[in-house]
Enzyme design. Structure first.
Site, PDB file in Angstrom:
ATOM      1  N   ALA A   1      -1.944   5.912   1.132  1.00  0.00           N
ATOM      2  CA  ALA A   1      -3.153   5.080   1.233  1.00  0.00           C
ATOM      3  C   ALA A   1      -3.241   4.485   2.633  1.00  0.00           C
ATOM      4  CB  ALA A   1      -3.117   3.960   0.198  1.00  0.00           C
TER       5      ALA A   1
ATOM      6  N   LEU B   1       0.867  -1.182   0.000  1.00  0.00           N
ATOM      7  CA  LEU B   1       0.000   0.000   0.000  1.00  0.00           C
ATOM      8  C   LEU B   1       0.903   1.231   0.000  1.00  0.00           C
ATOM      9  CD1 LEU B   1      -2.946  -0.388   2.564  1.00  0.00           C
ATOM     10  CD2 LEU B   1      -3.141   0.055   0.123  1.00  0.00           C
ATOM     11  N   ASP B   2       0.612   2.200  -0.856  1.00  0.00           N
ATOM     12  CA  ASP B   2       1.387   3.436  -0.872  1.00  0.00           C
ATOM     13  C   ASP B   2       1.271   4.154   0.472  1.00  0.00           C
ATOM     14  OD1 ASP B   2       2.136   3.079  -3.512  1.00  0.00           O
ATOM     15  OD2 ASP B   2       0.507   4.305  -4.323  1.00  0.00           O
ATOM     16  N   PRO B   3       2.284   4.954   0.840  1.00  0.00           N
ATOM     17  CA  PRO B   3       2.206   5.714   2.100  1.00  0.00           C
ATOM     18  C   PRO B   3       0.959   6.601   2.196  1.00  0.00           C
ATOM     19  CG  PRO B   3       4.453   5.725   1.298  1.00  0.00           C
ATOM     20  CD  PRO B   3       3.617   5.075   0.220  1.00  0.00           C
TER      21      PRO B   3
END
Length: 232
Positions: A55, A51-53
């Site tokens: 998100a 998961l991207d930071p």
């Protein structure tokens, strides 16, 4: 839960906080287990899907023998909710970078939005964002992007199983998407705006499900650590 339980294999559902990387979240769990229940420093632990930071939401962490099923979990359909900002784009397709171009939105109405949704259902061609961790010529795309290099990115096949608009308050549109492995919701945001003859970028993203795993059953990382300490 004992050290042996985690070595034999456990699945931990984590609700990843905003601005944490997936690596940071896994490391926090790892050292909570090492420091509080005596797991060896090199025990197996990993997550099933980054998961991207920027998100939040469901991060599945596997320990011990269950790390062998990470690929199986990663292959399952994923559900996301979030917000598109219509009328402007960013190089990263989200809030990591500043707005680089603005577009008109006066022609956009509910009918056009719902009509555009239908274009993205089923199998689609999608280009990953230039600000992504995919490697090209041995270098991650975001490294090329930050160096100001122009890179040709090949499109990929991905599948959007469900795409629902849950709120329209232009310039914001809230959505729910169920998609296959490898789908970039940031790219979906960009392409969605383009399909409406405008621009768009992602301003919020939350992963709510991976297969049958649901974020409502996930633990807060700080609470997870505190629960371990409380049970000592």
């Amino acid at each position: 839960m004992t050290a042996e339980d985690y070595l034999n294999g456990q699945i931990i559902l984590v609700d990843k906080p905003l601005k944490w990387s997936s690596f940071q979240a896994v490391n926090k769990l790892k050292y909570a287990l090492i420091n509080n229940i005596g797991l060896p420093k090199k025990f197996k632990i990993g997550h099933a899907g980054t998961l991207d930071p920027l998100a939040t939401g469901l991060l599945i962490v596997c320990t011990g023998k269950f790390t062998k099923i990470i690929s199986e979990i990663q292959g399952q359909a994923k559900e996301y909710t979030g917000t598109f900002y219509i009328g402007a784009t960013t190089p990263s397709y989200d809030l990591e970078t500043e707005i680089d171009q603005e577009y008109p939105i006066s022609h956009i109405n509910e009918a056009l939005i719902h009509k555009t949704v239908k274009q993205f259902l089923g199998e689609i061609d999608q280009k990953p964002p230039i600000f992504s961790a995919i490697k090209k010529d041995g270098v991650r795309l975001y490294e090329h992007a930050r160096a100001g290099e122009t890179i040709e990115i090949a499109s990929r096949k991905t599948t959007i199983h469900e795409f629902e608009i849950t709120r329209i308050a232009l310039p914001e549109i809230d959505f729910r998407v169920v998609c296959s492995k490898g789908t970039y919701i940031r790219s979906l945001a960009y392409d969605f705006g383009k399909a409406m003859r405008s621009g768009s970028h992602l301003t919020a993203l939350r992963r709510t499900k991976i297969g049958d795993y649901d974020v409502i059953n996930a633990t807060n990382i700080t609470l997870f650590e505190q629960n371990i300490i409380d049970k000592l």
